[in-house]
Design an enzyme around this catalytic site. Sequence first.
Site, PDB file in Angstrom:
ATOM      1  N   TYR A  33       0.830  -1.206   0.000  1.00 47.90           N
ATOM      2  CA  TYR A  33       0.000   0.000   0.000  1.00 47.90           C
ATOM      3  C   TYR A  33       0.858   1.248   0.000  1.00 47.90           C
ATOM      4  O   TYR A  33       2.075   1.183   0.213  1.00 47.90           O
ATOM      5  CB  TYR A  33      -0.960  -0.014   1.192  1.00 47.90           C
ATOM      6  CG  TYR A  33      -0.335   0.304   2.532  1.00 47.90           C
ATOM      7  CD1 TYR A  33       0.495  -0.612   3.182  1.00 47.90           C
ATOM      8  CD2 TYR A  33      -0.552   1.535   3.157  1.00 47.90           C
ATOM      9  CE1 TYR A  33       1.071  -0.308   4.406  1.00 47.90           C
ATOM     10  CE2 TYR A  33       0.016   1.837   4.383  1.00 47.90           C
ATOM     11  CZ  TYR A  33       0.824   0.903   4.998  1.00 47.90           C
ATOM     12  OH  TYR A  33       1.399   1.209   6.210  1.00 47.90           O
ATOM     13  N   LYS A 151       6.480  -2.067   1.839  1.00 48.31           N
ATOM     14  CA  LYS A 151       5.303  -1.496   2.530  1.00 48.31           C
ATOM     15  C   LYS A 151       4.098  -2.421   2.370  1.00 48.31           C
ATOM     16  O   LYS A 151       3.212  -2.192   1.546  1.00 48.31           O
ATOM     17  CB  LYS A 151       5.018  -0.093   1.978  1.00 48.31           C
ATOM     18  CG  LYS A 151       4.131   0.761   2.880  1.00 48.31           C
ATOM     19  CD  LYS A 151       4.197   2.208   2.475  1.00 48.31           C
ATOM     20  CE  LYS A 151       3.130   3.058   3.125  1.00 48.31           C
ATOM     21  NZ  LYS A 151       3.244   3.187   4.570  1.00 48.31           N
ATOM     22  N   GLU A 183      12.114   2.272  14.262  1.00 41.81           N
ATOM     23  CA  GLU A 183      11.242   3.356  13.784  1.00 41.81           C
ATOM     24  C   GLU A 183       9.973   3.368  14.631  1.00 41.81           C
ATOM     25  O   GLU A 183       9.806   2.546  15.519  1.00 41.81           O
ATOM     26  CB  GLU A 183      10.904   3.155  12.305  1.00 41.81           C
ATOM     27  CG  GLU A 183      10.240   1.818  12.006  1.00 41.81           C
ATOM     28  CD  GLU A 183      10.082   1.524  10.520  1.00 41.81           C
ATOM     29  OE1 GLU A 183       9.990   2.462   9.716  1.00 41.81           O
ATOM     30  OE2 GLU A 183      10.041   0.329  10.180  1.00 41.81           O
ATOM     31  N   LEU A 207      11.118   1.124   7.093  1.00 42.59           N
ATOM     32  CA  LEU A 207      10.507   1.603   5.853  1.00 42.59           C
ATOM     33  C   LEU A 207      11.257   2.861   5.404  1.00 42.59           C
ATOM     34  O   LEU A 207      11.572   3.729   6.229  1.00 42.59           O
ATOM     35  CB  LEU A 207       9.026   1.933   6.066  1.00 42.59           C
ATOM     36  CG  LEU A 207       8.318   2.263   4.756  1.00 42.59           C
ATOM     37  CD1 LEU A 207       8.057   1.002   3.944  1.00 42.59           C
ATOM     38  CD2 LEU A 207       7.023   3.003   4.996  1.00 42.59           C
TER      39      LEU A 207
HETATM   40  N1  PLP Z   1       7.752   3.679   8.944  1.00 38.33           N
HETATM   41  C1  PLP Z   1       6.647   2.932   8.957  1.00 38.33           C
HETATM   42  C2  PLP Z   1       6.663   1.618   9.641  1.00 38.33           C
HETATM   43  C3  PLP Z   1       5.471   3.387   8.330  1.00 38.33           C
HETATM   44  O1  PLP Z   1       4.354   2.626   8.338  1.00 38.33           O
HETATM   45  C4  PLP Z   1       5.480   4.659   7.700  1.00 38.33           C
HETATM   46  C5  PLP Z   1       4.281   5.175   7.044  1.00 38.33           C
HETATM   47  O2  PLP Z   1       3.271   4.542   6.952  1.00 38.33           O
HETATM   48  C6  PLP Z   1       6.662   5.416   7.735  1.00 38.33           C
HETATM   49  C7  PLP Z   1       7.785   4.885   8.349  1.00 38.33           C
HETATM   50  C8  PLP Z   1       6.720   6.774   7.097  1.00 38.33           C
HETATM   51  O3  PLP Z   1       6.751   6.687   5.695  1.00 38.33           O
HETATM   52  P1  PLP Z   1       6.202   7.870   4.778  1.00 38.33           P
HETATM   53  O4  PLP Z   1       6.960   9.093   5.186  1.00 38.33           O
HETATM   54  O5  PLP Z   1       6.525   7.441   3.403  1.00 38.33           O
HETATM   55  O6  PLP Z   1       4.750   7.987   5.058  1.00 38.33           O
END
Ligand code: PLP
Length: 287
Positions: A33, A151, A183, A207
């Site tokens: 997603y 993701k 994270e 991520l």
């Molecule tokens: N880390 C995780 C585990 C996430 O689920 C997300 C966003 O859903 C992020 C980091 C941040 O990513 P982004 O800045 O692309 O939304």
Amino acid sequence: MTRTVYVNGDYLPETEAKVSIFDRAFLMGDGVYEVTSVLGGKLIDFAGHAKRLQRSLDELDMPAPCTMDELLEIHRELVKINEIDEGMVYLQVTRGAPDDRDFVFPDPETVKPTLVLFTQSKPGLADSPAAKKGIKVISIEDVRWGRRDIKTVQLLYPSMGKMMAKKAGADDAWMVEDGFVTEGTSNNAYFIKGNKIVTRALSNDILHGITRAAVLRFAREAQMEVEERNFTIEEAQQADEAFITSASTFVMPVVEIDGVSLGGGTPGPRAARLREIYLDESRKAAI
Ligand code: PLP
């Protein structure tokens, strides 16, 4: 108001949208997603999200449902139909719905991917009261699988993490593996000490946040030092400031980590400034 959503080529009222019970995402979590934020009716960093989506699909050997240009058009159409000024567009691609449940991937020639998109209206997203107050986080063990760079829709542990935070009277959780912060449950984690921002380096452990990439770029342009390395909860607790980033929270100050207040319990100037820069620059580049 009934939302109009998108399912496999059709724009439908949300109450009429259907996906098979044999869909691989429903049975196996076999889907990926993206969440793209919308400000002023425009998409923030669509190119970054499209690129990461393609990477997630490639890593899982999953066919793309359409071209990235077509995806952009669907995003724009949904934003228009649903009159979204501030909010998000959620996109999900799954390996599709074979005739029966089976661990083996279905033949991509016969089973086409499922594509679903819907909007979420969030008036006041940019002017969030939480950003003025800052959020509190707790630490929890990171027990997720080893490919967090993809993701996927396997979000049960992040969801449990948010519940653990809620029960502890906090807003979110930072996950810790082998003593180091990976994270946040749905965001990337940072602390600031002096003029330096510290955040974990990119690997399969986290991520690769689209907001992370933009914020680190803006921070460097603003003459801040950026250090991408492992860090502990204790080190973050002794920092001047901390924050998280994600597409839906932008830059969100963190004012408490495991009960220890940072900067007197109010958002610090650097995180607040980074949020401002991120919002200004993202609005300018929105499409
Ligand atoms: N880390 C995780 C585990 C996430 O689920 C997300 C966003 O859903 C992020 C980091 C941040 O990513 P982004 O800045 O692309 O939304």
